[in-house]
Structure formats: C-alpha cells, structure tokens
Design a protein around this motif. Structure first.
Motif, PDB file in Angstrom:
ATOM      1  N   VAL A  16     -52.336  68.199  33.265  1.00 34.97           N
ATOM      2  CA  VAL A  16     -52.715  66.864  32.795  1.00 34.97           C
ATOM      3  C   VAL A  16     -54.056  66.921  32.079  1.00 34.97           C
ATOM      4  CG1 VAL A  16     -53.403  64.551  33.538  1.00 34.97           C
ATOM      5  CG2 VAL A  16     -51.364  65.605  34.507  1.00 34.97           C
ATOM      6  N   LYS A  17     -55.031  67.615  32.693  1.00 35.00           N
ATOM      7  CA  LYS A  17     -56.336  67.766  32.055  1.00 35.00           C
ATOM      8  C   LYS A  17     -56.227  68.524  30.738  1.00 35.00           C
ATOM      9  CE  LYS A  17     -59.260  65.845  34.965  1.00 35.00           C
ATOM     10  NZ  LYS A  17     -60.203  64.767  34.557  1.00 35.00           N
ATOM     11  N   LEU A  18     -55.376  69.557  30.727  1.00 28.32           N
ATOM     12  CA  LEU A  18     -55.177  70.335  29.508  1.00 28.32           C
ATOM     13  C   LEU A  18     -54.569  69.468  28.414  1.00 28.32           C
ATOM     14  CD1 LEU A  18     -55.440  73.236  28.347  1.00 28.32           C
ATOM     15  CD2 LEU A  18     -53.078  73.630  29.103  1.00 28.32           C
ATOM     16  N   GLY A  19     -53.605  68.617  28.796  1.00 23.91           N
ATOM     17  CA  GLY A  19     -52.983  67.717  27.842  1.00 23.91           C
ATOM     18  C   GLY A  19     -53.947  66.678  27.298  1.00 23.91           C
ATOM     19  N   GLU A  28     -63.351  68.476  42.095  1.00 22.25           N
ATOM     20  CA  GLU A  28     -63.576  68.000  40.731  1.00 22.25           C
ATOM     21  C   GLU A  28     -62.497  67.051  40.245  1.00 22.25           C
ATOM     22  OE1 GLU A  28     -66.024  68.618  38.570  1.00 22.25           O
ATOM     23  OE2 GLU A  28     -67.191  69.921  39.888  1.00 22.25           O
ATOM     24  N   VAL A  29     -61.259  67.202  40.750  1.00 23.81           N
ATOM     25  CA  VAL A  29     -60.120  66.531  40.115  1.00 23.81           C
ATOM     26  C   VAL A  29     -59.372  65.565  41.023  1.00 23.81           C
ATOM     27  CG1 VAL A  29     -57.880  66.941  38.988  1.00 23.81           C
ATOM     28  CG2 VAL A  29     -59.804  68.467  38.534  1.00 23.81           C
ATOM     29  N   LEU A  30     -59.155  65.923  42.271  1.00 27.65           N
ATOM     30  CA  LEU A  30     -58.149  65.233  43.080  1.00 27.65           C
ATOM     31  C   LEU A  30     -58.638  63.983  43.812  1.00 27.65           C
ATOM     32  CD1 LEU A  30     -56.175  68.251  44.558  1.00 27.65           C
ATOM     33  CD2 LEU A  30     -55.715  66.916  42.508  1.00 27.65           C
ATOM     34  N   GLY A  31     -59.907  63.728  43.771  1.00 23.60           N
ATOM     35  CA  GLY A  31     -60.401  62.472  44.350  1.00 23.60           C
ATOM     36  C   GLY A  31     -60.161  62.355  45.841  1.00 23.60           C
ATOM     37  N   PHE A  32     -59.563  61.221  46.270  1.00 20.28           N
ATOM     38  CA  PHE A  32     -59.434  60.942  47.702  1.00 20.28           C
ATOM     39  C   PHE A  32     -58.405  61.841  48.401  1.00 20.28           C
ATOM     40  CE2 PHE A  32     -56.206  58.344  45.740  1.00 20.28           C
ATOM     41  CZ  PHE A  32     -55.157  58.367  46.640  1.00 20.28           C
ATOM     42  N   VAL A  33     -57.559  62.541  47.655  1.00 26.24           N
ATOM     43  CA  VAL A  33     -56.587  63.433  48.298  1.00 26.24           C
ATOM     44  C   VAL A  33     -57.060  64.891  48.265  1.00 26.24           C
ATOM     45  CG1 VAL A  33     -54.622  61.950  47.810  1.00 26.24           C
ATOM     46  CG2 VAL A  33     -55.276  63.707  46.153  1.00 26.24           C
TER      47      VAL A  33
END
Length: 335
Positions: free
Chosen positions: A30-33, A129-134
């Motif tokens: 997703v970040k790459l996209g 860095e990416v997944l937040g609360f999970v």
C-alpha cells in the motif's frame, strides 16, 4: 517417534508467522503504491561486491532460509515420504521465497537502510511506523515465530543426534528413547546443553559464520557423496531420484561458500574448523576404539552415564529394527 504435539505447535506458529508477514506485505505494498519509493533510490551504492564479502553476506541470508532441510531429519516419521518429502519441499520453498522477498520489499519501502541496520527487530520497527493501534500483533507474532523456529530446530537436531548414535557414529547413550513415549530424551538434553555452550558467543553474526562454515562444508560433502553413489552404484534403489544437475550445482555453490571465506574471513573459518575437529577425539575414544582398548576410566564413565541416564530419564537403548509406530499401536493398555 511421535511428534504429534510438536507438529501441532509447528503448524500453529507457522500460521501466526505467515499471517503477520501477509499483514506486513499488504501494508508495505500500500505504501509502495502511494509512491514511497525513495528508499530504493541508489540502494546498492557502497556495496562491496568482492567474492569474500558476498560469501559472508550469503551466510546470513541463507541462514534465514535454513529451515528448508529440517524435514529431512524426520523422514522416518513422515507418512509416505517418497511422495510427501519432495512434494512438501517443492511447494514450500517457492512460497517461502516469495513471502520473504515481498516482506523485504515492504520493509525497505517504509524504513531506510540505517533504520533497518540499527533495529533489533525490523518487523516491530515496521509495525511502529505503519500499523498504528494494531502494531501489538507484530511483536506477538515475532515471539511465536521464534518459538516455532526453535521448536523445529529442537525436533530436527535431536533426531540427527539420535540417528547418528543409532548408526554407531556417536556414543550409544544418545540413541536411548523414553520407554513409554518413544522420544529421544538424552539427545534432546544433549542438544540443549550444546546450545547453551554456543550462547557463550555474544555476537550472533559471528556465531552464524562459525555455524555456516561447518554447515555448508558437511552439507556439500553429503551432496557430493550422493553424486559419487549415483556414478559408482547406478542401479542402487532410490525412492527419491533427481537429475544430477541439481546436486552438481549445489556442490559448486557449497565450494564457493566454504573456500572463499577461508581467504576472506580466515580466523572465523579456522574457528569453525576447530569446532568440527573437536569431535574427532570423542569419536576416536568413544566409538572407534573397542571397549577393551578404551582407557579404563572412560569405560567406567560411559557405563555410569548410561546407567544413570536410563534411570533418571526412564530410557532404554533402541533396536535399529524396531518400528516405533507399530510398537505404539500394539502396546498393552495401562489400567
């Protein structure tokens, strides 16, 4: 040998590991996209491409894939191994390779090189860095993954010692099994003791270099012996048979991974050779010499260890011709 509970644990840990990696891959893609490609710009600048550094880099890279051969150690406990062993390897290796490559793409999409090198757990740093609360899912999955990797190593290494002892290459104490559960308890304990000794090396990458040198040396010799047997005894029965192309390529790669580090990392390679040669006196005195030729104190020591191991661990020597699965099915029921 019954490995039911170990197999259940392995399946559960593998499931948790794959789910966590899929989450990381999806988040990274997703970040790459979204156009986060900056970390891939000039990503190979400063790389050392000489053969010595490439071989040492491959030690760590191949160590992460080293579980591919674990299944070979428990061949005796696999149903229909002629079919299931090559099938499992053929299915699992491409899947693992694709998952690992995509996971690294996800890491480098989000994290720069310095962050990756300084991180003690790259997956956890990625999650922060990416997944937040999970993000708590990833440390949990990493822990389960480590436990699963340790479980498979324990199962494989203990069987290696067990079979080596049963075939007469190690002291007979290691081929004892529990009288009820048919598990190789002395081999398991020996494996644990050796692991504690290796933990005295504080630098994990140095330990990987020690291990990998011996690993590729003896694996290469094993594969070379298969080529020799194929040429020398072409009519020998072979339940699993492959083209000679694969073992020849494998031997060439093994030679590269053994010979080149002898020049580029001589000290660590010599330490690895020393570790391997440390087993020679044990083999000579405990296996090669007949009981009558051994020093008297050594015979008494081996007898003492054998007797007390049987008493403490409820073990006995295994008959090489005994079918443990059949024995388990026909053992009398206890009231």
């Amino acid at each position: 040998m019954k490995v039911k509970w170990g197999a259940v644990l392995q399946v559960a840990s593998t499931f948790a590991k794959v789910v966590a990696l899929i989450i990381i891959i999806i988040a990274g893609l997703v970040k790459l996209g979204q156009g986060n490609t900056g970390n891939f710009d000039n990503s190979f600048d400063g790389s050392m491409l000489d053969a010595g550094n490439m071989a040492l880099a491959l030690y760590s890279a191949l160590y992460s894939y080293s579980g591919w051969d674990t299944l070979n150690f428990v061949t005796e406990e696999i149903k229909n191994p002629e079919r299931n062993l090559p099938l499992s390897i053929a299915i699992s290796m491409p899947i693992v390779t694709v998952i690992y490559i995509l996971t690294n793409v996800a890491y480098y999409t989000v994290l720069d090189l310095d962050t990756v090198l300084s991180s003690h757990a790259v997956a956890v740093t990625f999650a922060d860095e990416v997944l937040g609360f999970v993000k708590w899912l990833i440390p949990l999955s990493v822990a389960i993954s480590c436990y699963g990797g340790l479980n498979s190593s324990i199962i494989a290494a203990s069987r290696l010692f067990f079979v080596g002892s049963r075939e007469g290459h190690l002291p007979s104490i290691l081929c004892m099994i529990h009288v009820l559960r048919y598990t190789p308890i002395p081999a398991l304990l020996f494996n644990g003791g050796m692991s504690l000794i290796y933990l005295c090396v504080e630098d994990v990458f140095q330990l990987i270099n020690y291990f990998s040198f011996n690993y590729w040396l003896f694996i290469g010799l094993s594969i070379a012996s298969q080529i020799y047997l194929r040429v020398k005894y072409p009519d020998m029965p072979r339940p699993v048979k492959l083209s000679l192309f694969f073992p020849i390529v494998y031997c060439i790669c093994s030679i590269f991974l053994v010979v080149v580090p002898l020049y580029s990392d001589t000290i660590n390679s010599l330490v690895g050779i020393g570790v391997a040669l440390s087993g020679a006196p044990v083999y000579y005195f405990c296996i090669y010499l007949t009981p009558e030729m051994r020093p008297a104190f050594l015979g008494k020591l081996l007898g003492f260890l054998s007797l007390n191991t049987q008493k403490i661990c409820m073990c006995c020597l295994v008959d090489a011709e005994l079918d443990l699965d059949d024995a388990k099915e026909h053992e009398p029921k206890r009231e």
